[in-house]
Design an enzyme around this catalytic site. Structure first.
Site, PDB file in Angstrom:
ATOM      1  N   LEU A   1      -6.173   2.942  13.344  1.00 28.97           N
ATOM      2  CA  LEU A   1      -5.364   2.766  12.134  1.00 28.97           C
ATOM      3  C   LEU A   1      -6.289   2.513  10.950  1.00 28.97           C
ATOM      4  O   LEU A   1      -6.960   1.487  10.879  1.00 28.97           O
ATOM      5  CB  LEU A   1      -4.396   1.591  12.313  1.00 28.97           C
ATOM      6  CG  LEU A   1      -3.530   1.642  13.579  1.00 28.97           C
ATOM      7  CD1 LEU A   1      -2.552   0.485  13.589  1.00 28.97           C
ATOM      8  CD2 LEU A   1      -2.799   2.975  13.691  1.00 28.97           C
ATOM      9  N   ALA A   2      -6.319   3.466  10.041  1.00 25.59           N
ATOM     10  CA  ALA A   2      -7.281   3.363   8.937  1.00 25.59           C
ATOM     11  C   ALA A   2      -6.668   3.803   7.614  1.00 25.59           C
ATOM     12  O   ALA A   2      -7.337   4.342   6.750  1.00 25.59           O
ATOM     13  CB  ALA A   2      -8.507   4.212   9.257  1.00 25.59           C
ATOM     14  N   ALA A   3      -5.365   3.566   7.472  1.00 27.85           N
ATOM     15  CA  ALA A   3      -4.690   4.020   6.254  1.00 27.85           C
ATOM     16  C   ALA A   3      -4.399   2.880   5.290  1.00 27.85           C
ATOM     17  O   ALA A   3      -3.929   3.114   4.186  1.00 27.85           O
ATOM     18  CB  ALA A   3      -3.387   4.714   6.638  1.00 27.85           C
ATOM     19  N   GLY A   4      -4.682   1.655   5.716  1.00 26.25           N
ATOM     20  CA  GLY A   4      -4.258   0.481   4.935  1.00 26.25           C
ATOM     21  C   GLY A   4      -4.959   0.355   3.588  1.00 26.25           C
ATOM     22  O   GLY A   4      -5.961   1.020   3.314  1.00 26.25           O
TER      23      GLY A   4
ATOM     24  N   ARG B   1      -7.230  -7.471   0.372  1.00 30.81           N
ATOM     25  CA  ARG B   1      -7.993  -8.722   0.329  1.00 30.81           C
ATOM     26  C   ARG B   1      -9.481  -8.491   0.070  1.00 30.81           C
ATOM     27  O   ARG B   1     -10.233  -9.402  -0.209  1.00 30.81           O
ATOM     28  CB  ARG B   1      -7.793  -9.494   1.649  1.00 30.81           C
ATOM     29  CG  ARG B   1      -6.431 -10.093   1.762  1.00 30.81           C
ATOM     30  CD  ARG B   1      -6.103 -10.502   3.184  1.00 30.81           C
ATOM     31  NE  ARG B   1      -5.579  -9.382   3.972  1.00 30.81           N
ATOM     32  CZ  ARG B   1      -5.206  -9.466   5.247  1.00 30.81           C
ATOM     33  NH1 ARG B   1      -5.311 -10.614   5.884  1.00 30.81           N
ATOM     34  NH2 ARG B   1      -4.738  -8.414   5.890  1.00 30.81           N
TER      35      ARG B   1
ATOM     36  N   GLN C   1      -0.674   9.038   6.940  1.00 30.94           N
ATOM     37  CA  GLN C   1       0.430   8.107   6.673  1.00 30.94           C
ATOM     38  C   GLN C   1       0.704   8.174   5.164  1.00 30.94           C
ATOM     39  O   GLN C   1      -0.140   7.763   4.364  1.00 30.94           O
ATOM     40  CB  GLN C   1       0.027   6.683   7.083  1.00 30.94           C
ATOM     41  CG  GLN C   1       1.182   5.699   6.978  1.00 30.94           C
ATOM     42  CD  GLN C   1       0.739   4.250   7.130  1.00 30.94           C
ATOM     43  OE1 GLN C   1      -0.447   3.937   7.042  1.00 30.94           O
ATOM     44  NE2 GLN C   1       1.693   3.371   7.336  1.00 30.94           N
TER      45      GLN C   1
ATOM     46  N   ASN D   1     -46.418  14.011 -13.906  1.00 30.12           N
ATOM     47  CA  ASN D   1     -45.707  15.099 -13.225  1.00 30.12           C
ATOM     48  C   ASN D   1     -44.492  15.582 -13.987  1.00 30.12           C
ATOM     49  O   ASN D   1     -43.816  16.486 -13.555  1.00 30.12           O
ATOM     50  CB  ASN D   1     -45.288  14.655 -11.820  1.00 30.12           C
ATOM     51  CG  ASN D   1     -44.385  13.436 -11.852  1.00 30.12           C
ATOM     52  OD1 ASN D   1     -44.483  12.621 -12.773  1.00 30.12           O
ATOM     53  ND2 ASN D   1     -43.516  13.306 -10.875  1.00 30.12           N
TER      54      ASN D   1
ATOM     55  N   SER E   1     -61.307   5.875 -11.066  1.00 34.98           N
ATOM     56  CA  SER E   1     -60.222   4.999 -11.522  1.00 34.98           C
ATOM     57  C   SER E   1     -59.679   5.439 -12.875  1.00 34.98           C
ATOM     58  O   SER E   1     -60.388   6.055 -13.672  1.00 34.98           O
ATOM     59  CB  SER E   1     -60.755   3.571 -11.659  1.00 34.98           C
ATOM     60  OG  SER E   1     -61.185   3.134 -10.395  1.00 34.98           O
TER      61      SER E   1
HETATM   62  C1  UD1 Z   1      -2.891  -7.129  12.019  1.00 30.00           C
HETATM   63  C2  UD1 Z   1      -1.799  -7.585  12.976  1.00 30.00           C
HETATM   64  C3  UD1 Z   1      -2.029  -9.037  13.357  1.00 30.00           C
HETATM   65  C4  UD1 Z   1      -3.389  -9.197  13.951  1.00 30.00           C
HETATM   66  C5  UD1 Z   1      -4.478  -8.628  13.046  1.00 30.00           C
HETATM   67  C6  UD1 Z   1      -5.777  -8.581  13.791  1.00 30.00           C
HETATM   68  C7  UD1 Z   1       0.182  -6.327  12.335  1.00 30.00           C
HETATM   69  C8  UD1 Z   1       1.494  -6.382  11.670  1.00 30.00           C
HETATM   70  N1  UD1 Z   1      -0.523  -7.439  12.337  1.00 30.00           N
HETATM   71  O1  UD1 Z   1      -2.758  -7.900  10.846  1.00 30.00           O
HETATM   72  O2  UD1 Z   1      -1.055  -9.442  14.298  1.00 30.00           O
HETATM   73  O3  UD1 Z   1      -3.641 -10.555  14.212  1.00 30.00           O
HETATM   74  O4  UD1 Z   1      -4.169  -7.291  12.638  1.00 30.00           O
HETATM   75  O5  UD1 Z   1      -6.849  -8.272  12.967  1.00 30.00           O
HETATM   76  O6  UD1 Z   1      -0.192  -5.298  12.873  1.00 30.00           O
HETATM   77  N2  UD1 Z   1      -3.004  -0.049   8.407  1.00 30.00           N
HETATM   78  C9  UD1 Z   1      -2.554   1.239   8.237  1.00 30.00           C
HETATM   79  N3  UD1 Z   1      -1.393   1.449   7.564  1.00 30.00           N
HETATM   80  C10 UD1 Z   1      -0.647   0.432   7.064  1.00 30.00           C
HETATM   81  C11 UD1 Z   1      -1.110  -0.891   7.251  1.00 30.00           C
HETATM   82  C12 UD1 Z   1      -2.274  -1.092   7.922  1.00 30.00           C
HETATM   83  O7  UD1 Z   1      -3.196   2.196   8.687  1.00 30.00           O
HETATM   84  O8  UD1 Z   1       0.402   0.713   6.470  1.00 30.00           O
HETATM   85  C13 UD1 Z   1      -4.284  -0.268   9.106  1.00 30.00           C
HETATM   86  C14 UD1 Z   1      -5.320  -0.959   8.246  1.00 30.00           C
HETATM   87  O9  UD1 Z   1      -6.112  -0.018   7.552  1.00 30.00           O
HETATM   88  C15 UD1 Z   1      -6.111  -1.750   9.267  1.00 30.00           C
HETATM   89  C16 UD1 Z   1      -5.123  -2.013  10.382  1.00 30.00           C
HETATM   90  O10 UD1 Z   1      -4.047  -1.124  10.196  1.00 30.00           O
HETATM   91  O11 UD1 Z   1      -7.206  -1.032   9.766  1.00 30.00           O
HETATM   92  C17 UD1 Z   1      -4.603  -3.450  10.366  1.00 30.00           C
HETATM   93  O12 UD1 Z   1      -4.027  -3.711   9.111  1.00 30.00           O
HETATM   94  P1  UD1 Z   1      -4.233  -5.090   8.374  1.00 30.00           P
HETATM   95  O13 UD1 Z   1      -3.516  -5.046   7.087  1.00 30.00           O
HETATM   96  O14 UD1 Z   1      -5.677  -5.446   8.351  1.00 30.00           O
HETATM   97  O15 UD1 Z   1      -3.436  -6.055   9.373  1.00 30.00           O
HETATM   98  P2  UD1 Z   1      -3.553  -7.617   9.475  1.00 30.00           P
HETATM   99  O16 UD1 Z   1      -2.762  -8.243   8.408  1.00 30.00           O
HETATM  100  O17 UD1 Z   1      -4.964  -8.012   9.617  1.00 30.00           O
HETATM  101 CA    CA Z   2      -6.903  -6.899   9.575  1.00 31.35          CA
END
Ligand code: UD1
Ligand code: CA
Length: 613
Positions: free
Chosen positions: A148-151, A155, A215, A529, A548
């Protein structure tokens, strides 16, 4: 474990029931029997470790101590979508599982909660169970990964996606993808969305084993997983779901976790850890009997729930059959108004499924990176791990706490690394090298027996064997030093090759130059140069002596064995073995200071009655 005990465990494992499949009713069972179930060719039984015992108190051979926690054991008659079996082929994945499961394998007779619980707990054979079903239970299912890498990574307070931030030499998300690959995933689907192009580039686009899902809106981790459904259409194996922000994850941990999941028979397994400060993480809630009941996010938790120190690490293994439809029932009824993947735990449990939890003993490895502090902690963890691995391989590191060595760097035996050294990117250091304190070497190669004295900065350069560089040398990209070259303090070199045995020991700039063997470049030499428009080359052939404070105005060639007098400005080519000097001839005036020097002038002024100052 003794041979006898191992055999017993193996036998026990073979006899385990197919606890992950739905338990069809009589008519469903009939249908199943005629429907061929594709599966992967079974590997030899001996290669798979025995299932981790949950309640026997015996240490697990799989994970070094995790426990299976079964939340609920009431099996379902049909899958959530309504059919007894997963959807048919048409898969986006290259799923090749040609063998047909023995007749009746998809079915299993009704069993009481207590008997199944006993089997999960101890891995013991169940009396009266047909042997053919045991083989199905133990078979190795396909597993692919989803990252999952769409977030948004809010923070992090960054212009870039959190997932592309560098962690010990690789973008964060690439660590996760590499760990999945190293754990044996035939295919990994990366879900991208926010800064999608940047994240795709960071993952690397040339690898056929990696696919991407999109996503379109960042509506939560559950929504992210559902965005990848079309990529896995018809896929029937297990899906290892990983948050993309876990750069310290080890492949071995994933392997153990997958084995654990397979052995557990649960449709979903979680990786958890107990941490001193669980703030920000999802908490793993358990029933009185210790079963996982649900995961509650920090922002949704009550004060009491927040005291739980067992966290969800964002690492899951799910049977694809029980993933999509149940997850579609998750609602965004939480403080973040997101669709949580973690809701799947409660949904499956309510449906009567079991959820297994694998408690990982090393939290450092499985903590997500959400902000800059956690980023620094992950970088430190990886640098520490790298230093430990190098020391195990025969490298001396005087102060491992200040060794910033990226994960892909290679260092040969008997090399000594002084405190505060940074070795970055794809750097390769040979054997018996010394790297002085404060030096930073990036994407470069250093040959055996070379000394890099303190405070050198070296990037994209190649340095041969037995050279001596520094202190305070700056080697910029495309510097190529062959063997036994010496570069001293305050020397800058760029896009220049120096043949064996040449020296530039002090205060020099060599840019766009070609320097032959055993040439001596005197202190203060500068290659001019750049003419304001283009970069021009200087060639200094073998055994040339450059005095030198010489300026070599490019383009210019100094032929073999020539000698350049100190202080010269060389604008024309110099023939072999010639002397070239280009300075105004020295003028000497006897007693000039006594007659015309400042004091003499003072005296003369006083004599004339003028002011002394
Ligand atoms: C998430 C977990 C939490 C856990 C923690 C561990 C959920 C709801 N919560 O929280 O229980 O303790 O990870 O580190 O899953 N992402 C997407 N699309 C989105 C949202 C997120 O691809 O719409 C990806 C982010 O890029 C990330 C991963 O999902 O790589 C986790 O998302 P993040 O927002 O970091 O979740 P946490 O709040 O840390
Ligand atoms: Ca996280």
């Amino acid at each position: 474990m003794g041979t006898k005990r191992r055999k017993a465990t193996r036998r026990a494992r073979k006899a385990r029931p197919p606890s992950r499949k739905p338990r069809p009713g009589r008519s469903a069972r009939k249908a199943v029997r005629h429907k061929p179930v594709r599966r992967k060719a079974a590997r030899p039984q001996s290669s798979s470790p025995s299932p981790p015992p949950a309640r026997s108190g015996r240490p697990s051979p799989v994970s070094g101590g995790p426990s299976i926690v079964v939340t609920s054991l009431r099996p379902l008659a049909v899958r959530p979508g309504g059919s007894a079996l997963p959807p048919p082929a048409g898969s986006a994945l290259p799923v090749s599982r040609p063998q047909v499961v023995p007749a009746g394998a998809g079915a299993r007779p009704a069993q009481g909660l207590s008997s199944l619980r006993a089997s999960s707990a101890a891995g013991a054979p169940l009396p009266g169970r047909p042997a053919r079903r045991a083989a199905v239970a133990a078979r190795r299912r396909d597993v692919c990964a989803m990252v999952l890498a769409a977030g948004l990574g809010k923070r992090m307070l960054s212009e870039s996606s959190k997932l592309v931030h560098a962690v010990a030499g690789r973008p964060m998300v690439r660590h996760v993808v590499e760990a999945a690959k190293a754990a044996g995933m035939a295919r990994t689907v990366v879900v991208v969305g926010n800064q999608a192009d940047e994240v795709r580039r960071a993952v690397g686009e040339g690898d056929k084993r990696i696919g991407f899902a999109y996503q379109n809106a960042q509506l939560g981790t559950g929504h992210a997983v559902l965005s990848a459904e079309s990529q896995l259409l018809g896929y029937e194996g297990d899906v290892l779901i990983l948050n993309g922000d876990l750069p310290a994850l080890r492949p071995d941990t994933l392997k153990n976790f997958i084995e654990f999941h397979r052995a557990s028979g649960a449709p979903l397994s979680l990786l958890t850890a107990v941490v001193p400060d669980p703030k920000g993480y999802g908490r793993v809630m358990r029933t009185y009997s210790g079963d996982v009941s649900r995961i509650v996010e920090d922002s949704d938790a009550t004060t009491e729930e927040r005291t739980t120190r067992e966290i969800n690490c964002g690492i899951y293994c799910a049977d694809a059959t029980w993933l999509w439809d149940p997850l579609k029932r998750a609602r965004a009824d939480n403080t973040r108004k997101e669709i949580y993947l973690t809701d799947l735990v409660e949904i499956l449990r309510r449906d009567g499924h079991k959820v297994a939890a694998f408690r990982h003993p090393d939290p450092e490895e499985v903590l997500g990176v959400n902000d800059r502090r956690e980023l620094a902690a992950a970088v430190r963890a990886l640098h520490r791990r790298k230093a430990a691995a190098l020391m195990e391989g025969g490298v001396t590191i005087l102060d491992p706490e200040t060794a910033y060595i990226d994960v892909d760097v290679k260092v040969g035996q008997d090399t000594v690394i002084e405190p505060g050294v940074m070795l970055r990117g794809t750097t390769e250091i040979g054997r018996g090298v010394v790297i002085g304190t404060g030096s930073r070497i990036a994407d470069s190669v250093v040959g055996d027996g070379t000394s890099i004295l303190p405070y050198c900065v070296i990037a994209q350069s190649r340095i041969g064997r037995a050279c001596r560089i520094g202190p305070f040398a700056h080697l910029r990209p495309e510097t190529h030093l062959e063997e036994e070259v010496r570069i001293g303090n305050f020397v800058e070199i760029k896009k220049t090759r120096m043949a064996p045995g040449s020296k530039a020991n002090h205060l020099t700039y060599l840019g766009d130059a070609e320097i032959g063997r055993k040439a001596n470049i005197g202190a203060g030499t500068i290659t001019c140069n750049f003419d304001g428009v283009s970069k021009l080359r200087t060639v200094i052939e073998d055994e040339v002596f450059v005095g030198s404070d010489t300026q070599l105005v490019a383009p210019v060639r100094v032929r073999r064995g020539a000698f350049i007098g100190a202080g010269s400005t060389i604008t024309k080519d110099v023939p072999p073995y010639a002397l070239a000097v280009s300075r105004a001839e020295q003028v000497v005036k006897e007693d000039w200071v006594k007659r015309f020097g400042p004091r003499a002038r003072q005296k003369n002024d006083k004599g004339r009655g003028g002011r002394a100052d």
